[in-house]
Design a protein around this motif. Sequence first.
Motif, PDB file in Angstrom:
ATOM      1  N   GLN A 123       0.827  -1.205   0.000  1.00 14.69           N
ATOM      2  CA  GLN A 123       0.000   0.000   0.000  1.00 14.69           C
ATOM      3  C   GLN A 123       0.861   1.255   0.000  1.00 14.69           C
ATOM      4  OE1 GLN A 123      -2.272  -1.112   3.616  1.00 14.69           O
ATOM      5  NE2 GLN A 123      -4.106  -0.652   2.399  1.00 14.69           N
ATOM      6  N   ARG A 124       1.886   1.239   0.859  1.00 15.35           N
ATOM      7  CA  ARG A 124       2.774   2.400   0.958  1.00 15.35           C
ATOM      8  C   ARG A 124       3.518   2.626  -0.355  1.00 15.35           C
ATOM      9  NH1 ARG A 124       5.810   1.251   5.672  1.00 15.35           N
ATOM     10  NH2 ARG A 124       7.161  -0.012   4.357  1.00 15.35           N
ATOM     11  N   ALA A 125       4.003   1.547  -0.969  1.00 17.25           N
ATOM     12  CA  ALA A 125       4.773   1.671  -2.201  1.00 17.25           C
ATOM     13  C   ALA A 125       3.935   2.182  -3.368  1.00 17.25           C
ATOM     14  CB  ALA A 125       5.399   0.332  -2.556  1.00 17.25           C
ATOM     15  N   ARG A 126       2.622   2.006  -3.288  1.00 17.53           N
ATOM     16  CA  ARG A 126       1.754   2.528  -4.337  1.00 17.53           C
ATOM     17  C   ARG A 126       1.444   4.011  -4.136  1.00 17.53           C
ATOM     18  NH1 ARG A 126      -2.758  -2.289  -5.331  1.00 17.53           N
ATOM     19  NH2 ARG A 126      -1.288  -3.809  -6.238  1.00 17.53           N
ATOM     20  N   LYS A 127       1.764   4.534  -2.965  1.00 16.88           N
ATOM     21  CA  LYS A 127       1.466   5.930  -2.663  1.00 16.88           C
ATOM     22  C   LYS A 127       2.711   6.815  -2.664  1.00 16.88           C
ATOM     23  CE  LYS A 127      -2.541   4.870   0.314  1.00 16.88           C
ATOM     24  NZ  LYS A 127      -3.531   5.734  -0.348  1.00 16.88           N
ATOM     25  N   VAL A 128       3.866   6.225  -2.297  1.00  8.68           N
ATOM     26  CA  VAL A 128       5.093   7.015  -2.198  1.00  8.68           C
ATOM     27  C   VAL A 128       6.262   6.199  -2.724  1.00  8.68           C
ATOM     28  CG1 VAL A 128       5.327   6.305   0.226  1.00  8.68           C
ATOM     29  CG2 VAL A 128       6.676   8.218  -0.630  1.00  8.68           C
ATOM     30  N   ALA A 129       7.085   6.822  -3.559  1.00 11.38           N
ATOM     31  CA  ALA A 129       8.331   6.215  -4.035  1.00 11.38           C
ATOM     32  C   ALA A 129       9.476   6.787  -3.210  1.00 11.38           C
ATOM     33  CB  ALA A 129       8.538   6.502  -5.514  1.00 11.38           C
ATOM     34  N   TYR A 130      10.390   5.898  -2.784  1.00  5.48           N
ATOM     35  CA  TYR A 130      11.493   6.309  -1.910  1.00  5.48           C
ATOM     36  C   TYR A 130      12.813   5.901  -2.552  1.00  5.48           C
ATOM     37  CZ  TYR A 130      14.605   6.232   2.199  1.00  5.48           C
ATOM     38  OH  TYR A 130      15.656   6.416   3.072  1.00  5.48           O
ATOM     39  N   LEU A 131      13.716   6.862  -2.686  1.00  3.28           N
ATOM     40  CA  LEU A 131      15.057   6.610  -3.193  1.00  3.28           C
ATOM     41  C   LEU A 131      16.046   6.895  -2.067  1.00  3.28           C
ATOM     42  CD1 LEU A 131      16.792   5.912  -5.692  1.00  3.28           C
ATOM     43  CD2 LEU A 131      16.896   8.368  -6.170  1.00  3.28           C
ATOM     44  N   PRO A 132      16.582   5.855  -1.419  1.00  2.00           N
ATOM     45  CA  PRO A 132      17.498   6.069  -0.290  1.00  2.00           C
ATOM     46  C   PRO A 132      18.903   6.411  -0.760  1.00  2.00           C
ATOM     47  CG  PRO A 132      17.225   3.724  -0.686  1.00  2.00           C
ATOM     48  CD  PRO A 132      16.315   4.429  -1.664  1.00  2.00           C
ATOM     49  N   GLN A 133      19.769   6.741   0.208  1.00  2.00           N
ATOM     50  CA  GLN A 133      21.173   7.010  -0.121  1.00  2.00           C
ATOM     51  C   GLN A 133      21.858   5.759  -0.650  1.00  2.00           C
ATOM     52  OE1 GLN A 133      23.867   8.990   2.619  1.00  2.00           O
ATOM     53  NE2 GLN A 133      22.140   9.954   3.651  1.00  2.00           N
ATOM     54  N   GLN A 134      21.697   4.656   0.057  1.00  2.00           N
ATOM     55  CA  GLN A 134      22.328   3.394  -0.316  1.00  2.00           C
ATOM     56  C   GLN A 134      21.389   2.623  -1.232  1.00  2.00           C
ATOM     57  OE1 GLN A 134      25.495   2.892   0.581  1.00  2.00           O
ATOM     58  NE2 GLN A 134      25.400   4.844   1.676  1.00  2.00           N
ATOM     59  N   ARG A 135      21.891   2.244  -2.412  1.00  2.68           N
ATOM     60  CA  ARG A 135      21.048   1.587  -3.410  1.00  2.68           C
ATOM     61  C   ARG A 135      21.753   0.344  -3.938  1.00  2.68           C
ATOM     62  NH1 ARG A 135      21.484   7.503  -5.848  1.00  2.68           N
ATOM     63  NH2 ARG A 135      20.527   8.571  -4.070  1.00  2.68           N
ATOM     64  N   PRO A 136      21.889  -0.698  -3.103  1.00  6.59           N
ATOM     65  CA  PRO A 136      22.639  -1.887  -3.531  1.00  6.59           C
ATOM     66  C   PRO A 136      21.908  -2.672  -4.606  1.00  6.59           C
ATOM     67  CG  PRO A 136      21.554  -2.281  -1.425  1.00  6.59           C
ATOM     68  CD  PRO A 136      21.351  -0.821  -1.737  1.00  6.59           C
ATOM     69  N   LEU A 137      22.684  -3.302  -5.474  1.00 11.58           N
ATOM     70  CA  LEU A 137      22.148  -4.209  -6.476  1.00 11.58           C
ATOM     71  C   LEU A 137      22.680  -5.613  -6.184  1.00 11.58           C
ATOM     72  CD1 LEU A 137      22.576  -2.143  -9.757  1.00 11.58           C
ATOM     73  CD2 LEU A 137      20.428  -2.731  -8.642  1.00 11.58           C
ATOM     74  N   ILE A 138      21.795  -6.603  -6.250  1.00  7.32           N
ATOM     75  CA  ILE A 138      22.210  -7.967  -5.932  1.00  7.32           C
ATOM     76  C   ILE A 138      22.997  -8.568  -7.089  1.00  7.32           C
ATOM     77  CG2 ILE A 138      21.360 -10.271  -5.347  1.00  7.32           C
ATOM     78  CD1 ILE A 138      18.977  -8.945  -4.012  1.00  7.32           C
ATOM     79  N   TRP A 139      22.607  -8.246  -8.314  1.00  8.26           N
ATOM     80  CA  TRP A 139      23.337  -8.728  -9.484  1.00  8.26           C
ATOM     81  C   TRP A 139      23.203  -7.679 -10.594  1.00  8.26           C
ATOM     82  CZ3 TRP A 139      18.702 -10.960  -7.870  1.00  8.26           C
ATOM     83  CH2 TRP A 139      17.630 -10.846  -8.743  1.00  8.26           C
ATOM     84  N   PRO A 140      24.095  -7.731 -11.582  1.00  9.38           N
ATOM     85  CA  PRO A 140      24.109  -6.688 -12.630  1.00  9.38           C
ATOM     86  C   PRO A 140      22.992  -6.874 -13.654  1.00  9.38           C
ATOM     87  CG  PRO A 140      25.827  -8.297 -13.043  1.00  9.38           C
ATOM     88  CD  PRO A 140      25.240  -8.640 -11.705  1.00  9.38           C
TER      89      PRO A 140
END
Length: 258
Positions: free
Chosen positions: A74-91
């Motif tokens: 529900q929250r993700a459909r209302k607000v998008a959040y871009l944090p400082q740390q943005r790790p990727l598990i694979w390329p």
Amino acid sequence: MSLFCADRLSYTVKGKPLVLEASFALEPGTLTMLVGPNGAGKTTLLRLALGLLKPDSGTATLEGSDVSKLAPVQRARKVAYLPQQRPLIWPQPVRDIVALGRFAFGAAPGKLSREDEAATARAIATCNLEGFEERAADTLSGGELSRVHLARALAAETALLVTDEPVAALDPRYQHEVLRIFSDLAREGKALLTVVHDLGLAARYADRLLWMKDGRIVAEGTPRETMTSDRLRTVFDIKARIDATDAEAISLNILGPA
């Protein structure tokens, strides 16, 4: 009614207060920037506001609903959040990373609806990533990858966008391009809250500023109202000259430590 309201949020870790009695509101059509020195509590405040941390006291509401009671989807459909740390598990390829912004709407890479594909394509175009769609994330520069993560947040097309230092890894051109994107989104009626450290960018692009020091919001208002030499000395311990360039705009010249 404000789109988002934080009311007296406080948070303490091991006896040390990180956020104290922080209150603010976000209105549709407004780009709000949160400024303050390192360690002021900005990131913690964002996480409290979004329900990612449980406050010791205070509340946060999004479209009138208590954020802490919203399910993650529900929250993700209302607000998008871009944090400082943005790790990727694979390329992953760029298109798949951006498409993750549609996850809360039931999308998955390779299984996008027409609406999800359109939203993903709009975000890629907005962030000037056309031609990068098939590039693997580990072949990108730091600045390019930052734009990919921003596109992922934009793909959600939520009413509220919250970003933590989104221009930190970008060169001057793309810093301005990202903040122009934010300004355009505000003009379209969205509410945006972003942390920035470049006070010149804040003076130029913010509709409203939240000033934070030692866990407290110490001032709130337009750059013209709140960006003064005295406040810059008090909050950042710097000397600066503020000049009015027209009826609303100002320019900032930082002279050095106070």
